[in-house]
Design a protein around this motif. Sequence first.
Motif, short mmCIF file in Angstrom:
data_model
loop_
_atom_site.label_atom_id
_atom_site.label_comp_id
_atom_site.label_asym_id
_atom_site.label_seq_id
_atom_site.Cartn_x
_atom_site.Cartn_y
_atom_site.Cartn_z
N LEU A 108 14.16 -37.34 -0.35
CA LEU A 108 12.84 -36.72 -0.40
C LEU A 108 12.25 -36.93 -1.79
O LEU A 108 12.87 -36.63 -2.80
CB LEU A 108 12.94 -35.22 -0.09
CG LEU A 108 13.37 -34.85 1.33
CD1 LEU A 108 13.53 -33.34 1.47
CD2 LEU A 108 12.34 -35.37 2.32
N THR B 3 8.18 -37.76 -4.08
CA THR B 3 6.74 -37.98 -4.11
C THR B 3 6.37 -38.64 -5.43
O THR B 3 6.95 -38.33 -6.48
CB THR B 3 5.96 -36.65 -3.97
OG1 THR B 3 4.56 -36.94 -3.98
CG2 THR B 3 6.28 -35.68 -5.09
N ARG C 248 3.85 -38.71 -8.04
CA ARG C 248 2.79 -37.80 -8.47
C ARG C 248 1.68 -38.51 -9.24
O ARG C 248 0.52 -38.17 -9.11
CB ARG C 248 3.41 -36.68 -9.32
CG ARG C 248 4.31 -35.76 -8.52
CD ARG C 248 5.16 -34.90 -9.42
NE ARG C 248 4.34 -34.20 -10.43
CZ ARG C 248 4.87 -33.61 -11.49
NH1 ARG C 248 6.18 -33.65 -11.70
NH2 ARG C 248 4.08 -33.00 -12.36
N VAL D 112 7.57 -39.43 -10.92
CA VAL D 112 8.11 -39.34 -9.56
C VAL D 112 8.98 -38.08 -9.46
O VAL D 112 9.86 -37.86 -10.30
CB VAL D 112 8.95 -40.59 -9.22
CG1 VAL D 112 9.51 -40.49 -7.81
CG2 VAL D 112 8.11 -41.85 -9.37
N SER D 113 8.72 -37.27 -8.45
CA SER D 113 9.54 -36.08 -8.18
C SER D 113 10.37 -36.33 -6.93
O SER D 113 9.84 -36.81 -5.91
CB SER D 113 8.65 -34.85 -7.97
OG SER D 113 7.94 -34.54 -9.15
N SER D 114 11.68 -36.02 -7.01
CA SER D 114 12.56 -36.22 -5.86
C SER D 114 13.52 -35.05 -5.75
O SER D 114 13.73 -34.29 -6.70
CB SER D 114 13.33 -37.54 -6.00
OG SER D 114 14.18 -37.50 -7.12
N LYS E 166 6.22 -46.58 -0.16
CA LYS E 166 5.09 -45.85 -0.73
C LYS E 166 4.58 -46.60 -1.97
O LYS E 166 5.39 -47.02 -2.81
CB LYS E 166 5.48 -44.43 -1.11
CG LYS E 166 5.72 -43.51 0.07
CD LYS E 166 5.98 -42.08 -0.42
CE LYS E 166 6.19 -41.13 0.75
NZ LYS E 166 6.42 -39.74 0.28
#
Length: 419
Positions: free
Chosen positions: A27, A29, A31, A57-59, A113
């Motif tokens: 998981l 995103t 950012r 990037v946040s995971s 992405k």
Amino acid sequence: MGLLLLLTSMLLSSYLHPWSAANAQRLFTIRDITLSIQPSTDVTRGTNVTLRCQAIVSSSGQEVLSREYTIYKDSQTIYTKTSSTSEDLLYPLPEARVSNSGKYKCQISIEGKQVTSEAKKLAVKGLSKPILHLNKGVVSEGEEITARCTAPGETGSIFFYFYEGSKEIVEKQVNSNQAEAKLHLSSVGIHKIHCAYTVLVTPESFKSEESNITTVSVKELPIKAVLEIFPQSKIDEGDQLNISCTVRNVFYSSETSTSNIHLYLSQGRQLLSSGDTKVNHRMVALAKDPGEFECRVEMGKIVKTDSKNISVTELFSVPTLTISPAEVFQRDYMTLTCKSESSASERLSREKLTYTLDPPESQLIPKGNGVFSGIALSSDFNYTCVAQAKGITKRSDILTVRPKVMSQCTDHILDQQPR
């Protein structure tokens, strides 16, 4: 016993829900992603520039996701790198040149992405001074020289321009920082050569300053074109002209041979004759023709000319044709007179200047030199007068005779009488 139950419970949980642990690490995103240009977006030539691509990037997991960076310049891909770290991507532009100017963007791609940064424009100012080199400083007429123009340290699509004085003589487009051109200097004397260049960075272009000026001395070859016309003066219409076109001193030239020598003799726009070593031409002098003759010698790039103007005295003028009486009726007697208003009486007697009517079937009888009489025809007829002397022929304008019908004239007179 309690420990055994705990381990059994964990194993059953993993067996019943195998996706939960793995997917928890995937998981993420993206950012934000930004592109910065260091030390500035406006720099001078030779500055070491760095493009910094920074992604946030946040995971959900601890492991850093593999990511692919792409850097674009003016919508064209210039660099791609795959990284497994979260460190910023650095792309160096050492000793930046004008060709590095443009709009840059950075894109990051993670498992399908993609996010692209805003564009940043880099402007690099300043071009190096071009350097011109010539392989020869002294040449003979027609000899070729090689010029090389260099733009030290420049890159990209470059247009090079070679100049003789202020006149551009050669243009070359290359994808390197130098270009060569073969130059042919047409005239004898000192020629000043320089060059310049333009770097094309679509949609803009940047022009350099001018290079050093290099001089070339062009020595004259002793080859000559010689035009001779006889007689040289007091030429009258009808005289025979003897004209010759020759080349001299050709044996002094190591650059030429008789196989590549071409002679052209012309009068005005008309080419009279051509040949290899000598051209002769005979013609009758006419006052109406242009009086300028040219002898032209071509040997590769070498051109030599000799020209002369002659004056031809008119022997007699173009004749005019008139009718008497001015109005002629069908079957009436009429006279046509043909006459040249001027003639060279000291060279031409009146007896030698003859006049005839054309066409011969005009049915008019000669009554003297240039006078023709007879009965008017019943229909319109075109007459032309032809004057001749010493082989010269000149024609008058066409005279159209339109005889009137007598009955029509009588009716007209009756209509004019009082009733």
